[in-house]
Design an enzyme around this catalytic site. Structure first.
Site, mmCIF file in Angstrom:
data_model
loop_
_atom_site.group_PDB
_atom_site.id
_atom_site.type_symbol
_atom_site.label_atom_id
_atom_site.label_comp_id
_atom_site.label_asym_id
_atom_site.label_seq_id
_atom_site.Cartn_x
_atom_site.Cartn_y
_atom_site.Cartn_z
ATOM 1 N N GLU B 50 0.739 32.971 16.410
ATOM 2 C CA GLU B 50 0.419 31.989 15.357
ATOM 3 C C GLU B 50 1.614 31.143 14.948
ATOM 4 O OE1 GLU B 50 -0.527 35.174 15.270
ATOM 5 O OE2 GLU B 50 -2.662 35.290 14.803
ATOM 6 N N PHE B 112 -9.153 45.255 5.183
ATOM 7 C CA PHE B 112 -8.540 45.112 6.501
ATOM 8 C C PHE B 112 -8.107 43.660 6.740
ATOM 9 C CE2 PHE B 112 -9.070 44.253 11.126
ATOM 10 C CZ PHE B 112 -7.986 45.007 11.545
ATOM 11 N N GLN B 113 -6.877 43.503 7.193
ATOM 12 C CA GLN B 113 -6.277 42.184 7.446
ATOM 13 C C GLN B 113 -6.294 41.285 6.209
ATOM 14 O OE1 GLN B 113 -7.843 40.599 11.236
ATOM 15 N NE2 GLN B 113 -6.132 41.641 12.235
ATOM 16 N N LYS B 162 -14.230 34.689 4.491
ATOM 17 C CA LYS B 162 -15.227 34.719 5.568
ATOM 18 C C LYS B 162 -16.640 34.435 5.062
ATOM 19 C CE LYS B 162 -16.599 37.291 9.643
ATOM 20 N NZ LYS B 162 -16.431 38.508 10.437
ATOM 21 N N MET B 477 26.057 29.653 18.398
ATOM 22 C CA MET B 477 26.533 29.077 17.143
ATOM 23 C C MET B 477 27.137 30.167 16.256
ATOM 24 S SD MET B 477 27.093 26.364 15.537
ATOM 25 C CE MET B 477 26.094 24.876 15.752
#
Lengths: 164, 564
Positions: B50, B112-113, B162, B477
């Site tokens: 993602e 969940f999630q 949802k 760097m």
């Protein structure tokens, strides 16, 4: 320097946390903060007491104005204004002399006894910060069981105001 | 017409003219993915992580000016997206991120999630929404696009539970939206613009210091005309490169920590500074106490909170950069004055002397490849006409110094947040937006491994990127700072086991090359760009301990830069 900033913001979930989050993320001080819905139910009004140099206050007002939920902002300390705070104090009141003294002090400060129990009195008083502090001092910390302060509410005098 | 929430999202994105949706499916967004399946207006790009979805959308946005759009699921989908959202926020990139959320009745139950996406993203978005009522979905999406793309742009998150995507509502595309609390200014204050012009015309040692705002507001043309009319030197921030043609003799290079000697000296000695769409970042100013001590400063910016934040400004002009520059240019043309010509001549003479230091000079010997040489050769081979996406680190600074951008939106880098792993997915977004154009992705061996999985996405969509891997075997760097400021204690910057990048490219179905000989740099680049339909990764094994110069050490003023 101490500043009072008044905000009108969308009365939506999350609006308050945007303001509080901004202050913590940018390291600004909050001395007190009060918020409640206005006569227009789609708006809430927040009164924020903060302190900082002129530059910091300028940044605070700019950053607050940038929040999408902030509809309007007014720095009250820029002009004449009135501020009030509500204080509730629960104090020991076991003996008659104690009870008499509490009632006397409350009257001097323009407060009222609003609850009585066998061992304590609760007093309410409104005023500016100095008055509330003087009142607390007058009782002495040994006698105070509990205090709660509402935080400052403030409004500008006269024509100037915070309306949309 | 009655649609489900999921169908509203799919329909709305089509009606809004969204071309690509970068995303990754999951439980909370199943209904939305089903609705996307049934339409063909919006093309969904399946990334492999993602974070890459957000960077790809970001690269798309930076290279086109149109908002990048992302769709991810709840919980880990949203948290993985956060780095990309914060990256876009720091650089003011217009993006809309739709995140799935657990059903409304489960919010707050540790489902969940589930994460508090609105809470987590609050400090790194321009605004965010949680949509609890399907009837408000379309309008909320419209608000999100409006907020993301107007004023000072930025990412906006729309969190959709949802159950809201399953509920039905009447849909019509909302073409207009207005918010009582959000009315970004456009035009600058005429009086302030007049004062600014007067100050510029009286200046003896003026400079234009311009940033990402010039790119974001498509103001390159007006900026260029104004600078040429008044014969004023121009320096760019790393975000502002391409906002003024690097090939123009008025250009003195990038400024700041790894800016040119002439740019930093001119900034330090100027008497009038016109800052345009820039925010006086610490990497630009060096020690703020020592910053441009003699300068009167004019600052044009759309965001009032950027003005006088770090540096006190004499003439603030709040407004759209392009509109203000347009007004300023018109007034300058009408005034017909060339300013203080004699002083300007002296100023340019002084700048010429600073230029003679040749601060970017390096020697390419016969043995090891110098990273600077790779970038210069890339510039030559692509005739300066490639889109260049960079990752973060030494290679990013060399790219900024040695690829000379004449056009805006050609240079894409994570300037504010400095996000390693940005380069490859950002390059993907650019290539989607500009099929058929050359897209070079300049990366280090550290950063490329932070989103290397996207090589798989590149194969799926046949993205013919050219990945220029500046491989020095170090986290360069940080190694450079350890060399300069930590007595060469190279704590955890030597990457002792590296993959075989050539085989890695091949394993993902692409072309891999390795170049170790300076004599082969040009031919390798030419043959890579000749393969128009293949992704080519060139592993340039470079001088491992090459440092980026000039360098203004942390805490030093711009004049106190280290030169090679």
């Amino acid at each position: 320097m101490r500043h009072i900033i008044s905000l009108l913001m969308e009365n939506e979930a999350g609006a308050l946390s945007r303001v509080v989050g901004l202050f913590s993320a940018r390291g600004y001080n909050i001395e007190s903060l009060t918020v409640a819905v206005t006569e227009d139910p789609s708006l809430s009004r927040m009164t924020l007491v903060t302190n900082g140099s002129d530059e910091v206050i300028e940044q605070i007002t700019k950053q607050l104005n940038k929040l999408i939920d902030v509809v309007k902002l007014l720095e009250l300390t820029d002009g004449p204004h009135i501020e009030r705070e509500l204080l509730l104090v629960k104090v020991k009141a076991a003996t008659n002399p104690q009870k008499a003294e509490i009632t006397r002090l409350a009257a001097i400060f323009g407060g009222r006894v609003i609850d009585v129990s066998p061992l304590s009195y609760t007093v309410e008083i409104t005023g500016g910060e100095n008055k509330l502090e003087a009142f607390i001092k007058a009782f002495g910390s040994d006698n105070i069981l509990e205090t709660v302060r509402s935080g400052v509410s403030a409004i500008s005098r006269g024509e100037r105001g915070l309306q949309i | 017409m009655e649609l489900t929430g999921a169908e509203v999202i799919a329909r709305f994105l089509g009606d809004e003219g969204v071309e690509y949706l970068f995303g990754y499916p999951g439980g909370a967004v199943l209904h939305i993915y089903d609705a996307l399946y049934k339409q063909d207006k919006v093309k969904h790009i399946l990334v492999r992580h993602e974070q890459a979805a957000t960077h790809a959308a970001d690269g798309y946005a930076r290279s086109t000016g149109r908002p990048g759009v992302v769709l991810v699921t709840s919980g880990p989908g949203a948290t993985n997206a956060v780095t990309g959202i914060a990256t876009a926020y720091m650089d003011s990139i217009p993006m809309v991120i739709i995140t799935g959320q657990v059903p409304t009745k489960l919010i707050g139950n540790d489902a969940f999630q589930e994460v508090d996406t609105v809470g987590i993203t609050r400090p790194c978005v321009k605004h965010n929404f949680l949509v609890k009522d399907v009837n408000e979905l379309a309008l909320t999406l419209k608000k999100a696009f409006y907020i993301a793309t107007t004023g000072r742009p930025g990412p906006v998150v729309v969190d959709v539970p949802k159950d809201v995507t399953a509920q039905r509502t009447r849909y019509s595309y909302p073409d207009k939206v207005s918010l009582r609390s959000y009315n970004p200014v456009t035009r600058g204050h005429t009086g302030q613009v007049k004062r600014a012009l007067k100050m510029l015309l009286a200046a003896k040692r003026p400079i234009f210091y311009t940033g990402g705002g010039v790119i974001l507001d498509n103001a390159a043309q007006n900026l260029t005309e104004l600078a040429r009319l008044l014969r004023i030197p121009v320096t760019n921030t790393s975000m502002g490169l391409g906002g003024f043609p690097a090939s123009d003799p008025l250009f003195v290079g990038m400024l700041g920590m790894h800016g040119t000697y002439e740019a930093n000296m001119a900034m330090s000695r100027c008497d009038v500074m016109l800052a345009v769409g820039a925010r006086f970042d610490d990497r630009v100013t060096g020690n703020i106490e020592k910053f441009a001590p003699q300068a009167k400063i004019i600052h044009i910016d759309i965001d009032p909170s950027s003005i006088s934040k770090n540096v006190k400004v004499d003439i603030p002009i709040v407004g759209g950069v392009n509109a203000v520059l347009h007004d300023l240019l018109k007034m300058a043309q009408d005034a017909g004055s060339a300013g203080d010509v004699e002083s300007l001549d002296k100023w340019w003479e002084q700048i010429g002397q600073w230029r003679e230091r040749e601060c970017l000079h390096y020697e390419q010997g016969p043995e090891r490849i110098k990273p600077q040489y790779v970038i210069e050769t890339l510039f030559k081979v692509t005739k300066g006409d490639a889109y260049v996406a960079s990752d973060v680190g030494q290679h990013q600074m060399w790219a900024a110094q040695f690829y000379r951008f004449d056009k805006p939106r050609r240079w894409v880098n994570s300037g504010g947040l400095g996000t390693m792993g940005f380069g490859l997915p950002a390059a993907m977004g650019i290539q989607f937006a500009h099929p058929g154009e050359m897209v070079a992705c300049i990366v280090g061996d550290g950063g490329i491994q932070m989103n290397i999985q996207e090589l798989s996405t590149c194969l799926q969509y046949r993205l013919p990127l050219k990945i220029i891997l500046i491989n020095n075997g170090y986290l360069g760097m940080v190694r450079q700072w350890q060399e300069f400021f930590y007595d060469e204690r190279y704590s955890q910057t030597l990457v002792e086991s590296q993959p075989d990048f050539v085989k890695l490219a091949e394993a993902y179905g692409h072309v891999g090359m390795r170049v170790t000989d300076p004599a082969e740099v040009e031919s390798a680049l030419k043959s890579a760009f000749a393969m128009k339909d293949r992704l080519v990764l060139i592993d340039f094994v470079v001088e491992p301990t090459e440092n980026v110069y000039p360098m203004v050490p942390a805490g030093a003023g711009l004049e106190e830069m280290l030169l090679l």
